[in-house]
Design an enzyme around this catalytic site. Structure first.
Site, short mmCIF file in Angstrom:
data_model
loop_
_atom_site.label_atom_id
_atom_site.label_comp_id
_atom_site.label_asym_id
_atom_site.label_seq_id
_atom_site.Cartn_x
_atom_site.Cartn_y
_atom_site.Cartn_z
N LYS A 16 0.86 -1.19 0.00
CA LYS A 16 0.00 0.00 0.00
C LYS A 16 0.89 1.24 0.00
CE LYS A 16 -3.93 2.03 2.57
NZ LYS A 16 -4.87 1.88 3.70
N SER A 49 -9.90 2.33 2.68
CA SER A 49 -8.95 2.98 1.81
C SER A 49 -8.00 2.03 1.08
CB SER A 49 -8.12 3.98 2.61
OG SER A 49 -7.34 3.31 3.59
N SER A 109 -10.30 0.15 7.06
CA SER A 109 -9.70 0.14 5.71
C SER A 109 -9.02 -1.14 5.29
CB SER A 109 -8.71 1.29 5.56
OG SER A 109 -9.42 2.47 5.30
N1 GLN Z 1 -13.35 4.85 5.72
C1 GLN Z 1 -12.80 5.33 6.95
C2 GLN Z 1 -12.36 6.76 6.81
O1 GLN Z 1 -12.56 7.30 5.79
C3 GLN Z 1 -11.66 4.46 7.40
C4 GLN Z 1 -10.41 4.75 6.70
C5 GLN Z 1 -9.28 3.91 7.18
O2 GLN Z 1 -9.47 2.95 7.92
N2 GLN Z 1 -8.09 4.32 6.81
O3 GLN Z 1 -11.84 7.35 7.70
#
Ligand code: GLN
Length: 526
Positions: free
Chosen positions: A84, A192, A216
């Site tokens: 990532k 994400s 995420s």
């Molecule tokens: N979707 C969540 C956010 O936008 C979680 C993102 C994440 O876990 N990095 O904050």
């Protein structure tokens, strides 16, 4: 013995490691097969921000040489993975999918990625993600959205790409084809870690790293029919991972099955003096201790997660999960997690608050983008750099975070949210007096169509409803593929465990995996 490229890319972490160690094929052959598959899929899926085929081959050649020399091989020997693009990689661009880091080449390596290389893994490339890991669909990336390899059954709806482009911001259409028609039913891979989930499910990487701040790893895993585990907060070092919300961020593996997650997590985890929140505890042998026999275990079903209007397919898969765990020997117990409904609002105060503080470092002075208008002063440079460098969602989070931390509102929002966080942790700790592991859906829906949620951030945030509580409490939590919805799309089940009990989570995951018989995969169209 697999020898063709197509056969080699069918293999996951355990099979590649065992094959390389046993001499069934070489690590270089495996890296070559995945390099080809990754390059071939790139134009269609946009899963990578950067491909690094030479890195994959170099690491593989080292593994083959070590084997030939009779050296011991690591846990990830010869396994080509995607990284990532939130993990700093020495000498390779690390962007966090943001223009503000678009030209950033770290002179250092994140602890987690270094551990993976030390264990014999190789890097196929840097995977796309939501900008600064903020999002649930990978649509906030400055490098264009990722397209999920999955498609709804029978869906193909060609639309005029030029007409759609006219309605969108450039960053939203960066990955649209230039031709006149594209498929309006393209699905989000989740976020994400959307590049990670798309790449693992398309079998263009053997496994991938993810990070999970509020879901995420788990939500994209659920959307694409793969497994992913967020370990206990502190298990994996955050050193060298671009910070989003430091009290929540955790790295973890995303892979094809539970065993592969266990192997990869062993390689990623461990104490790091460079991270003050790193857990100083030995890394258990999760793989060797995998045990899907749940006799004597109690599984909690949180009443509050059964929300009004729940998707019937999600409810059905959850019920099936209960039956599977019962079949594995566990006793099923209803539990209460009374403050669940406050988790999402608390998260969307705490995470932006920490983000607004963490992102203050991007000022155009030290690294990354600098926008210095003619004759401008320091303040103008800060403003111009941040205006040009951050995407819309990142700016929204900085504004929310700055607001909730401001002198007049700190107690009303931030302090309250921290109190709620404590209550949520307490709910879990009370439940774990009785039960060993908690079973819940991973996400309230299957994958949605790209663009569908972007118009309304609240709808997007609601997708995290089942993922965020475990993040606030710092608990290990995993998503495993459990079934398909009425449109043929994957649904995941989530297992949440006691602090440090990744083993309990993995074991319950394995029990589900063995019974769900999930073999569905996206038909190759790219
Ligand atoms: N979707 C969540 C956010 O936008 C979680 C993102 C994440 O876990 N990095 O904050």
């Amino acid at each position: 013995m697999p020898t063709t490229d197509n056969e080699l890319t069918e293999l996951g972490v355990a099979a590649i490691r065992d094959g390389v160690v046993g001499g069934a094929f070489t690590a270089v052959e495996v890296a070559g097969a995945f390099n080809t598959a990754a390059a071939e899929a790139q134009a269609a899926l946009n899963a990578f921000i950067k491909l690094t085929p030479d890195k994959a081959l170099e690491a593989a050649a080292k593994v083959d040489a070590d084997r030939a020399a009779g050296q011991p091989l690591g846990k990830m020997a010869g396994v080509p993975i995607g990284m990532k693009d939130l993990f700093a990689t020495n000498g390779t661009e690390t962007t966090a999918a943001s223009n503000i880091l678009g030209n950033f080449v770290p002179p250092y390596e994140s602890t987690v990625s270094q551990k993976l290389w030390d264990a014999g893994a190789g890097m196929l490339g840097k995977l796309n993600l939501d900008q600064f890991a903020m999002g649930s669909s990978n649509e906030t990336s400055a490098f264009g959205n990722v397209i999920s390899p999955w498609r709804r059954e029978g869906s193909y709806d060609p639309v005029d790409a030029l007409a759609v482009k006219a309605l969108l911001q450039p960053w939203q259409y960066a990955n649209l084809p230039d031709g006149r028609f594209f498929d309006s039913s393209d699905l989000a891979p989740g976020g994400s870690s959307g590049g990670s989930s798309a790449a693992v499910s398309a079998r263009i990487v053997a496994a991938a790293t993810g990070t999970d701040t509020g879901g995420s790893i788990r939500q994209p895993a659920a959307f694409t029919g793969i497994s992913g585990i967020k370990p206990t907060y502190g298990r994996c070092s955050r050193w060298g991972i671009v910070a989003f919300a430091s009290s929540l961020d955790q790295a973890g593996p995303m892979a094809r099955d539970v065993r592969d997650c266990a192997i990869m997590l062993e390689a990623m985890a461990g104490f790091d003096p460079k991270d003050s929140t790193s857990l100083d505890m030995p890394v258990p042998e999760w793989e060797a201790n995998l045990n899907p026999d749940l006799r004597g275990k109690k599984v909690g079903i949180p009443r509050e997660y059964r929300m009004a209007g729940m998707d019937p397919d999600v409810a059905r898969v959850w019920d099936e999960g209960k039956a599977w765990l019962k079949d594995a020997g566990a006793e099923i117990v209803d539990i209460n997690l009374a403050h669940t409904k406050y988790a999402l609002p608390a998260y969307y105060i705490i995470a932006p608050a920490e983000a607004s503080s963490n992102l203050a470092r991007y000022d155009g002075v030290r690294y990354g983008l600098r926008d210095l208008p003619q004759g401008a002063g320091l303040q103008d440079m800060y403003a111009a750099t941040r205006a040009a460098g951050f995407g819309a969602e990142v700016k929204r989070r900085i504004l929310i975070g700055t607001y909730v931390l401001s002198a007049g509102f700190y107690d009303a929002y931030y302090t309250q949210a921290q109190k709620v966080r404590t209550l949520i942790s307490r709910d879990f700790m009370d439940a774990f007096q009785t039960v060993d592991v908690i079973l819940a859906p991973t996400a309230p829906t299957a994958a949605f169509v790209l663009g569908e949620m972007m118009a309304n951030p609240l709808d997007m945030y609601l997708n995290d409803v089942f993922a965020v509580p475990a993040s606030l409490a710092g608990l290990p939590a995993m998503s495993v593929p459990a079934g398909l919805d009425r449109q043929g799309l994957p649904l995941g089940l989530q297992l949440i465990g006691r602090p440090f009990d990744e083993q309990g989570v993995l074991d319950a995951g394995l029990a589900i995996e063995a019974r769900a018989g999930f073999t569905a995969r996206p038909a190759k169209w790219w």
